[in-house]
Design a protein around this motif. Structure first.
Motif, PDB file in Angstrom:
ATOM      1  N   LEU A 168      -1.910   3.461   2.202  1.00 37.87           N
ATOM      2  CA  LEU A 168      -2.486   4.140   1.032  1.00 37.87           C
ATOM      3  C   LEU A 168      -2.581   5.652   1.237  1.00 37.87           C
ATOM      4  N   VAL A 216     -10.513  -2.232  -2.305  1.00 44.37           N
ATOM      5  CA  VAL A 216      -9.129  -2.729  -2.258  1.00 44.37           C
ATOM      6  C   VAL A 216      -9.184  -4.179  -1.791  1.00 44.37           C
ATOM      7  N   GLY A 250      -3.299  -1.312   5.912  1.00 43.92           N
ATOM      8  CA  GLY A 250      -3.419  -0.996   4.492  1.00 43.92           C
ATOM      9  C   GLY A 250      -3.863   0.435   4.266  1.00 43.92           C
ATOM     10  N   CYS A 275       0.827  -1.211   0.000  1.00 42.09           N
ATOM     11  CA  CYS A 275       0.000   0.000   0.000  1.00 42.09           C
ATOM     12  C   CYS A 275       0.862   1.261   0.000  1.00 42.09           C
TER      13      CYS A 275
END
Lengths: 450, 450
Positions: A337, A302, A333, A282
């Protein structure tokens, strides 16, 4: 003979006999330990101990890292620095035994070195550190896995032994006295897994540092234990495990030339190591989105495909705070991101409960697959408009055996841990100092910077 | 719930709730502990620790017994006094678990009490001591016998818990904080039987005292461990034993009104307890010979019929020194006959190698018999000229459950231990002070005399 053989090996280990991979690992291990210790110094598990025990402190000789110059006697400094180093679960890992090896050993060794009235060279310090970590890991391998399975916190139960060996080596103790030190350390078996989740988890490596330091100091002055402490019928291995690979592990010290120390791994992210592949992917995707000019709010979903352990250990979909977030692959994650990194700052409570975090986190779907390794994952990000898909396959997550953190990644981690506490300038000075430990005439001077 | 139940019980125990037998046992246990600690204070296991660790001592608040007024911080005093109390194997015994219960608990409690800036009444002190010893013995019963069999030194492994409970009680901690203290103590499992025969054996109760003290101090300041530390799947009982009688033992705290503390026994002789019946009988025979005007040199033989364990554990016919003599039923019998007593003085090396001792010792013949209990023996002394036979049947040796040492016998033992170190006058003053502990306004004043 295993105890005496181990003692003999440690007592004769010198800086010049360290192979390059072991030396490099020792330098990196100590470097990473300093960062983790400074970074953990203001956690309640460390600060309560520091405040609570200050009434017992003896002559101040040894630095309490990250406390703006506070000092304690070597025994208390070993305890408190050992606690701080482990409290964020951000320290190193000997993956085969899941020992976090440097905490107990370095905490004892540095505190003790600072209490000496003679210089301690970086080279001697590193040789002692290497001896301690190596025998700590060997002891762990000897009793793995039954020892951990039944409920012992292997980091501290073996850490006492490692710390005793390191301090014995620094003192230049004879093989016989080193064996007695191992025995006095081995008889102090500290650490039940039931304590996980409480302050006492990080107390374990701290107390292990103190146990080992005490053992070496007493042995130096003629205190006796047993010369068969590890292998005897009612000695350490037999009492604390159903395994007995001690002889083979100690024999291999001299024969195979391979160092457990060289297999020590460092965590790029302050959370369960099974989440690391997802975070790693990520973080890459964060950059990729920027490069392509894609926006987070346009993400539809995702999908992450992970090793089954990931969901078993870190399947929390709606973590309430920073502590729970360490057990959420979804949070890991999401912050990767959003922020392109996962440092302790991204595990603060206010980040975990931030609406943007929650929005992105809720787009994650995790699927377990048997054909995915523990250090591997596959990620598929789908966007609504434009209708884009991006795939990322992480073969070996950063920090794993096959993709170790680079020195510059370790430096970034270190600076990230130390800057909020020491200020960025001081963090940089200490970072440089620690990287060049090998060339230092006197390790005790570290106190000037910490 | 066992941990919290135990904590609740301890936190609500007061002096006035102690039944008379438990109170009396607490007074006698502490009294005997002081004598043993003073008596052991100049043994190398204690003096090396004292000298070696003095560089770490914090503010001197707590007396190192028998050292002419030396003081240390409470943690080091707990360690060093705990070592001294056990080093001659002359301390108390909870016979069912062979725990020597008072060492860890009293060493922690007295050292800590002296460090407080408020008076500690004898009554509060005794309540805390009783709470600690009782839960220590209950913990021992919960894991007996597998815990000891596999190789744990049960005195110290349970002693950490007892010490934590006692200090928690003295501090008036809540049940919840007491439970956390139990957890922090329980996670420090100190004491492998492999260390028997070395300095580290007596280090165990000393370190246990320190473990428990540290646990209570940290818990008082909010340190967390586990509220199921003893009973959890990976908690103390399951990790250190194959037995689990914890629930029944903790439940019986409130229900049966019987105290383990009240079963605590005191050793009249500084050697293996299985020899005690023979010594007891020979001490009586010493007087009988004098009454009848019979001479030692006219003895032809001394036949002793004993429990089989006596020969198994203490069958050394020709002990070389005092330490070996502790494992010789022949030496025990000989000094009883010659001197009419068996104190540490009769276990000095020069007594063991004295020709008169050897001459009498060599006249002993020991026979094992299955129908003789462990606290029983039969002795037959035969003389050459005049041709006389004297028989003595010891039904229950002094110091056994059925023939406990009287207060005046304990006093004689105490004076014998303390006089050589403190002088007879001072020994008498402290003896009187300790016997009247219950009436004292401030236990901290013991330091004035020790």
């Amino acid at each position: 003979m295993a105890t005496q053989k181990a003692a003999q090996w440690a007592a004769s280990l010198t800086y010049s006999s360290l192979p390059p991979d072991a030396l490099q690992a020792a330098i990196r291990s100590f470097y990473n330990w300093v960062g983790c210790t400074v970074g953990g110094s203001n956690h309640p598990a460390a600060s309560i101990a520091r405040n609570s025990l200050s009434r017992f402190f003896g002559s101040p000789t040894s630095t309490l890292l990250g406390t703006n110059g506070l000092q304690a006697d070597a025994q208390h400094a070993a305890l408190i620095n050992g606690i701080a180093s482990h409290v964020h679960d951000y320290d190193d890992t000997h993956l085969e035994t899941i020992i976090h090896p440097t905490g107990p050993v370095a905490a004892a060794l540095l505190s003790f070195a600072q209490s000496l009235d003679r210089p301690v060279s970086g080279q001697d310090f590193l040789a002692a550190l290497a001896a301690g970590i190596e025998l700590e890991c060997k002891a762990g391998l000897a009793v793995w896995p039954s020892h951990y399975d039944v409920g012992w916190h292997i980091t501290s139960t073996t850490g006492s032994i490692g710390a005793a060996v390191a301090v014995s080596r620094l003192l230049g103790l004879s093989p016989e006295k080193t064996a007695h030190a191992i025995g006095i350390a081995a008889t102090q078996v500290t650490g039940l897994r039931e304590m996980f989740g409480s302050h006492t988890k990080s107390f374990h490596p701290g107390r292990a540092a103190q146990n080992g330091l005490l053992a070496a100091i007493l042995a130096a002055d003629g205190y006796t234990s047993s010369l068969q402490a590890l292998e005897a019928k009612r000695g350490w291995v037999n009492v604390v495990s159903n395994d007995d690979k001690l002889t083979q592990e100690i024999d291999s010290l001299e024969s195979d030339g391979k160092w457990e120390l060289a297999k020590n791994a460092f965590k790029p992210f302050p959370c369960g190591i099974v989440i690391h592949p997802v975070i790693d992917g990520c973080v890459w995707l964060h950059g990729e989105l920027q490069r392509r000019g894609l926006r987070l709010q346009d993400i539809k979903s995702v999908h992450v495909t992970v090793h089954p352990l990931v969901l078993e250990l870190t399947g929390k979909t709606k973590p309430k705070d920073g502590l729970e977030a360490k057990f959420s692959v979804y949070h890991g994650g999401a912050i990767g991101l959003i922020h392109g990194k996962a440092t302790p700052a991204e595990y603060e409570d206010n980040v975990v409960t931030n609406p943007e975090t929650i929005e992105v986190r809720d787009k994650f779907v995790a699927i377990a697959a048997d054909n995915i390794r523990a250090d591997e994952c596959r990620i598929l990000v789908e966007f609504e408009a434009p209708e884009v898909k991006i795939e990322k396959h992480v073969h070996h997550a950063v920090g794993s055996i096959d993709a170790p953190m680079t020195d510059s990644q370790l430096t970034e981690k270190f600076i990230g841990q130390c800057s909020p506490i020491l200020g960025p300038q001081q963090a940089k000075i200490i970072s440089d100092w620690c990287w060049s430990l090998e060339t230092k005439d006197d390790v005790r001077q570290i106190g000037r910077f910490l």
